[in-house]
Design a protein around this motif. Sequence first.
Motif, PDB file in Angstrom:
ATOM      1  N   PHE A   1      17.681  22.471  46.428  1.00  0.00           N
ATOM      2  CA  PHE A   1      17.445  21.992  47.741  1.00  0.00           C
ATOM      3  C   PHE A   1      16.072  21.527  47.875  1.00  0.00           C
ATOM      4  O   PHE A   1      15.231  21.661  48.712  1.00  0.00           O
ATOM      5  N   GLY A   2      15.462  21.157  46.584  1.00  0.00           N
ATOM      6  CA  GLY A   2      14.329  20.498  46.704  1.00  0.00           C
ATOM      7  C   GLY A   2      13.545  20.443  45.234  1.00  0.00           C
ATOM      8  O   GLY A   2      13.913  21.127  44.148  1.00  0.00           O
ATOM      9  N   ILE A   3      12.635  19.330  44.920  1.00  0.00           N
ATOM     10  CA  ILE A   3      12.181  19.078  43.794  1.00  0.00           C
ATOM     11  C   ILE A   3      10.511  19.268  43.944  1.00  0.00           C
ATOM     12  O   ILE A   3       9.843  18.621  44.601  1.00  0.00           O
ATOM     13  N   LEU A   4      10.227  19.810  42.719  1.00  0.00           N
ATOM     14  CA  LEU A   4       8.536  20.114  42.604  1.00  0.00           C
ATOM     15  C   LEU A   4       8.102  19.427  41.433  1.00  0.00           C
ATOM     16  O   LEU A   4       8.791  19.488  40.353  1.00  0.00           O
ATOM     17  N   TYR A   5       6.799  19.055  41.560  1.00  0.00           N
ATOM     18  CA  TYR A   5       5.823  18.316  40.444  1.00  0.00           C
ATOM     19  C   TYR A   5       4.487  19.318  40.485  1.00  0.00           C
ATOM     20  O   TYR A   5       3.997  19.529  41.408  1.00  0.00           O
TER      21      TYR A   5
ATOM     22  N   GLY B   1      23.313  26.496  41.501  1.00  0.00           N
ATOM     23  CA  GLY B   1      24.702  26.884  41.820  1.00  0.00           C
ATOM     24  C   GLY B   1      24.739  27.892  43.103  1.00  0.00           C
ATOM     25  O   GLY B   1      24.008  27.595  43.990  1.00  0.00           O
ATOM     26  N   GLU B   2      25.159  29.158  42.723  1.00  0.00           N
ATOM     27  CA  GLU B   2      25.333  30.020  44.007  1.00  0.00           C
ATOM     28  C   GLU B   2      24.127  31.127  43.482  1.00  0.00           C
ATOM     29  O   GLU B   2      24.295  32.210  44.305  1.00  0.00           O
ATOM     30  N   SER B   3      23.198  30.801  42.630  1.00  0.00           N
ATOM     31  CA  SER B   3      22.314  31.926  42.291  1.00  0.00           C
ATOM     32  C   SER B   3      20.861  31.634  42.459  1.00  0.00           C
ATOM     33  O   SER B   3      20.443  30.270  42.557  1.00  0.00           O
TER      34      SER B   3
ATOM     35  N   ILE C   1      14.748  25.579  32.724  1.00  0.00           N
ATOM     36  CA  ILE C   1      14.039  26.615  33.086  1.00  0.00           C
ATOM     37  C   ILE C   1      14.531  27.562  34.274  1.00  0.00           C
ATOM     38  O   ILE C   1      14.539  27.156  35.516  1.00  0.00           O
ATOM     39  N   ALA C   2      15.034  28.629  33.914  1.00  0.00           N
ATOM     40  CA  ALA C   2      15.666  29.665  34.709  1.00  0.00           C
ATOM     41  C   ALA C   2      16.966  28.894  35.382  1.00  0.00           C
ATOM     42  O   ALA C   2      17.197  29.376  36.782  1.00  0.00           O
ATOM     43  N   GLY C   3      17.441  28.047  34.688  1.00  0.00           N
ATOM     44  CA  GLY C   3      18.744  27.542  35.268  1.00  0.00           C
ATOM     45  C   GLY C   3      18.498  25.987  36.032  1.00  0.00           C
ATOM     46  O   GLY C   3      19.437  25.407  36.475  1.00  0.00           O
TER      47      GLY C   3
END
Length: 258
Positions: A162-166, A28-30, A137-139
């Motif tokens: 803005f990005g996905i991590l594995y 979101g905006e956080s 996890i943390a939103g």
Amino acid sequence: MRVTFVGVGEAFDECLPNTSLFVAGMTGESRRTVLLDCGFTAAAAFFGCPSLSDADRRDGPDAVWLSHFHGDHYFGLPYLLARMQEQGRAQPLCIHGGEGVANRVWQVVELAYPNLRDRLDFEVVCLEARPDAPLVIAGFSARAAVTGHGALCLGLRLETQFGILYYGGDGAPTPACRELASGCALVVQEGYGMLPGMAGHGSVAEAVEMAEAAWANTLAVVHVRRELRRERGAEIARQLAAASIRALLPEPGEVFEA
């Protein structure tokens, strides 16, 4: 998404801190943050990491993810909690991990600092993660899958705005892990050996194959056996350079941004 490699080493590397990543991203905006694993030497590395802002080192992460319950992945928790207490933390901390995470966390805290739990001025909430069950996890939306490690270990897909991590923790990638890595901006995978076949561990070759098959943007290989990294680092670098995607062997403090 900004990923800081707080540590990149294996369990007993005397030169490199235990593998640990600090992920900052937007939901979101956080702006929210997650520390992925916190082993023997990772907590000290976190508070001393020059690539992190003073505010992040002072406030600590919003959440911690524990891939599994080996010492080089969670024995830094007492240090982390005690240091944040000294620095005046007030906001709650969520710690996510596999079955029994609450018992594991409080056992190691009690062994290190009896009565610390009762003295904490912030709430610690331990939440169990289950393979294939949706997580937050943390939103951030997340999913987990069992890796090919000796102990139960969960690889994690973490989706920021803005990005996905594995992040694979320890162990060779399983088919479920490969699915989680699909399309990620960054795949972080253990490469304890050069080639497949090490019981309970993954290899550089498997990490490259997985990331290429997943069409990942970038691969980071971590948790390389200490002698292997020192003696055959140039060979590993050539193997990564030959990959069809960007692939790197990060150093502590290195930063990836998507």
